[in-house]
Design a protein around this motif. Structure first.
Motif, PDB file in Angstrom:
ATOM      1  N   GLY A 179      -8.247  10.440   2.308  1.00 34.61           N
ATOM      2  CA  GLY A 179      -7.417   9.778   0.831  1.00 34.61           C
ATOM      3  C   GLY A 179      -7.751  10.603  -0.463  1.00 34.61           C
ATOM      4  N   SER A 180      -7.165  11.906  -0.165  1.00 39.73           N
ATOM      5  CA  SER A 180      -7.412  12.234  -1.603  1.00 39.73           C
ATOM      6  C   SER A 180      -5.921  12.021  -2.302  1.00 39.73           C
ATOM      7  CB  SER A 180      -7.225  13.613  -1.118  1.00 39.73           C
ATOM      8  OG  SER A 180      -8.068  14.627  -1.405  1.00 39.73           O
ATOM      9  N   LEU A 181      -4.653  11.500  -1.534  1.00 42.45           N
ATOM     10  CA  LEU A 181      -3.600  11.189  -2.453  1.00 42.45           C
ATOM     11  C   LEU A 181      -3.835   9.817  -2.776  1.00 42.45           C
ATOM     12  CD1 LEU A 181      -0.489  13.199  -1.575  1.00 42.45           C
ATOM     13  CD2 LEU A 181      -1.849  13.434  -3.317  1.00 42.45           C
ATOM     14  N   THR A 182      -3.909   8.926  -1.346  1.00 45.11           N
ATOM     15  CA  THR A 182      -3.787   7.614  -1.748  1.00 45.11           C
ATOM     16  C   THR A 182      -5.139   6.884  -2.350  1.00 45.11           C
ATOM     17  OG1 THR A 182      -5.389   7.712   0.902  1.00 45.11           O
ATOM     18  CG2 THR A 182      -2.358   7.786   1.312  1.00 45.11           C
ATOM     19  N   VAL A 183      -6.357   7.590  -1.886  1.00 43.24           N
ATOM     20  CA  VAL A 183      -7.288   6.969  -2.907  1.00 43.24           C
ATOM     21  C   VAL A 183      -7.282   7.698  -4.506  1.00 43.24           C
ATOM     22  CG1 VAL A 183     -10.117   6.671  -2.293  1.00 43.24           C
ATOM     23  CG2 VAL A 183      -8.514   6.242  -0.837  1.00 43.24           C
ATOM     24  N   HIS A 184      -7.903   9.099  -4.558  1.00 45.57           N
ATOM     25  CA  HIS A 184      -8.390   9.473  -5.159  1.00 45.57           C
ATOM     26  C   HIS A 184      -7.111   9.438  -6.339  1.00 45.57           C
ATOM     27  CE1 HIS A 184     -12.039  10.270  -3.775  1.00 45.57           C
ATOM     28  NE2 HIS A 184     -11.729  10.629  -2.379  1.00 45.57           N
ATOM     29  N   THR A 185      -6.683  10.675  -6.025  1.00 43.79           N
ATOM     30  CA  THR A 185      -5.387  10.802  -6.949  1.00 43.79           C
ATOM     31  C   THR A 185      -4.834   8.984  -7.334  1.00 43.79           C
ATOM     32  OG1 THR A 185      -4.915  12.619  -5.584  1.00 43.79           O
ATOM     33  CG2 THR A 185      -3.064  12.155  -7.089  1.00 43.79           C
ATOM     34  N   PHE A 186      -3.747   8.499  -7.011  1.00 48.29           N
ATOM     35  CA  PHE A 186      -3.350   7.312  -6.890  1.00 48.29           C
ATOM     36  C   PHE A 186      -4.222   6.170  -7.812  1.00 48.29           C
ATOM     37  CE2 PHE A 186      -2.416   2.791  -6.447  1.00 48.29           C
ATOM     38  CZ  PHE A 186      -1.139   2.202  -6.680  1.00 48.29           C
ATOM     39  N   GLY A 187      -6.152   6.198  -7.238  1.00 56.22           N
ATOM     40  CA  GLY A 187      -5.911   5.598  -8.303  1.00 56.22           C
ATOM     41  C   GLY A 187      -6.808   5.523  -9.628  1.00 56.22           C
ATOM     42  N   ALA A 188      -7.182   7.467  -9.873  1.00 55.75           N
ATOM     43  CA  ALA A 188      -7.424   8.146 -10.818  1.00 55.75           C
ATOM     44  C   ALA A 188      -6.381   7.489 -11.776  1.00 55.75           C
ATOM     45  CB  ALA A 188      -7.565   9.527 -10.703  1.00 55.75           C
TER      46      ALA A 188
END
Length: 426
Positions: A179-188
């Motif tokens: 989840g580098s993109l789906t969790v962390h980047t999107f969430g931030a």
């Protein structure tokens, strides 16, 4: 004002009642248990080829992922000291609703067959990942929104997260198991755009967001320990089966270690404090975990994981020292918990690292793992370069959906000025 407080309580009570009745009705109509007569594998008619389908191995991981979501994210240990004890109440509210809503929304995309959503350990792990992304978003606005606004953020955040995840993992064939993109980047960046729309000028000149008392460090100690214990399982929970799991866990541990040392290198140079604060170590630990989200199950090599973790650990102290004031003064973005420095930028770094490793992937280097990690490359449908370009294109797609979705969510959140109530909602 007593009348205003009573109206707020009744508004929250009514919204919680309506949302819970709605989810109960939807569960009654659509949700059923997945078959348990044998180790459950995804039916060819179910759109979930991007997940590991063996149920037996999922239950220990589900336990660890759920503990990570609840303790590391759900109780907002990482942000608790900066936003007051009321953040615990807010985060439990978000977790309670987000898990239910994620099971429904993700179920329609991934676990829908013959008119029903089939739930099991697999769908609950997916729901926890979605919940984690929403809780990262709440870190950008924590202490500045009321519970009603937080529920609306959760409602739209879960839906948009699932849409972004579906586009990346299913339509584009991107590999982002941690989840580098789906969790962390999107969430931030989703949370940051909500914060921008809900900008409150009277807070720009307020006191520093990061508390300096002893209590925040106590919470940071607990949060950091939880991250070290559970995050390797969180990162590896949706990796390809069998062979790739040890790589993800080992790379995450190496990254956590190097990112922790990085903050000891840089923080004493940037700040005049004689003793490094535990909150700073916690931020670096989060960054080290975020950078391994996409690349963790790839051939990073141990020394590569150390390098990536060290670079990620440098981001939070530099970000809080130089970028956060710019976001607040120039862009009018009030990042209450520093999610841009702790999740957003390390997530982008992790996506770029994953892209590079994908471009360098060869059958000789990966052996039998290549078919598991890059299923579209192994049969010859794509070259490694094509897959790397898909990984790279996923970054602007995620940023676009996060920013547009954050703006939309911010517009839907009703204005509210009860700041004291936001800090201690109950």
């Amino acid at each position: 004002m007593p009348e205003h407080a009573a109206a707020s309580r009744f508004r929250l009570s009514g919204l919680c009642f309506l949302l819970q009745i709605l989810t109960i009705l939807l569960f009654a109509v659509f949700v059923r248990y997945s078959p348990e007569s044998s180790p459950w594998r995804c039916s060819p008619w179910l759109n979930c080829s991007w997940r590991n389908q063996e149920a037996g191995f999922q239950h220990p991981r589900f336990r660890d992922v759920h503990l990570q979501a609840l303790l590391g994210f759900g109780l907002l240990v990482a942000f608790l000291g900066r936003s007051g004890r009321g953040s615990v109440t807010i985060s439990i509210l978000v977790v309670a609703f987000a898990v239910q809503w994620a099971v429904l929304i993700q179920g329609f995309f991934y676990f829908f067959l013959n008119g029903k959503i089939h739930v099991g350990a697999q769908s609950m792990v997916s729901a926890d990942f979605c919940t984690a992304a929403v809780l990262i978003s709440t870190g950008a606005v924590l202490g500045r929104v009321n519970p009603v606004q937080m529920l609306l953020l959760t409602l739209l955040g879960v839906t948009l997260f699932t849409l972004n995840e579906y586009i990346l993992l299913d339509l584009m064939g991107v590999n982002d198991s941690g989840g580098s993109l789906t969790v962390h980047t999107f969430g931030a960046y989703f949370g940051l755009m909500v914060s921008r729309i809900l900008h409150q000028p009277h807070m720009d000149n307020g006191k520093e967001q990061r508390d300096t008392g002893r209590q925040p460090d106590v919470f940071a100690v607990v949060g950091t320990i939880c991250l070290w214990i559970f995050w390797p399982s969180f990162t590896s929970a949706t990796t390809a089966p069998d062979n790739a799991e040890p790589w993800a866990m080992l790379n995450t541990y190496f990254s956590l270690a190097a990112s922790t040392l990085a903050t000891f290198v840089l923080s004493p140079v940037l700040y005049e404090e004689n003793t490094l604060r535990m909150v700073q170590i916690q931020d670096a630990t989060l960054a080290g975990a975020a950078v391994m989200g996409m690349a963790g199950e790839m051939l990073v090599t141990p020394f590569g994981a150390l390098i990536a973790g060290f670079l990620a650990g440098l981001i939070p102290p530099l970000g809080f020292r130089f970028l956060t004031p710019v976001l607040r003064s120039r862009l009018k973005i009030q990042d209450m918990c520093g999610v841009h420095n702790v999740h957003g930028l390390p997530g982008i770094l992790g996506a770029l690292l994953g892209t590079l490793l994908t471009a360098l992937a060869t059958a000789d280097a990966y052996g039998g793992r290549q078919e598991l990690l890059f299923p579209l490359v192994a049969p010859g449908g794509r070259t490694a370069t094509d897959q790397a370009l898909c990984q790279l294109y996923a970054l602007p797609v995620t940023l676009l959906l996060a920013t547009l979705g954050g703006c939309l969510t911010g517009e839907f959140c009703p204005p509210w000025d009860g700041m004291e109530g936001a800090r201690e909602p109950f």
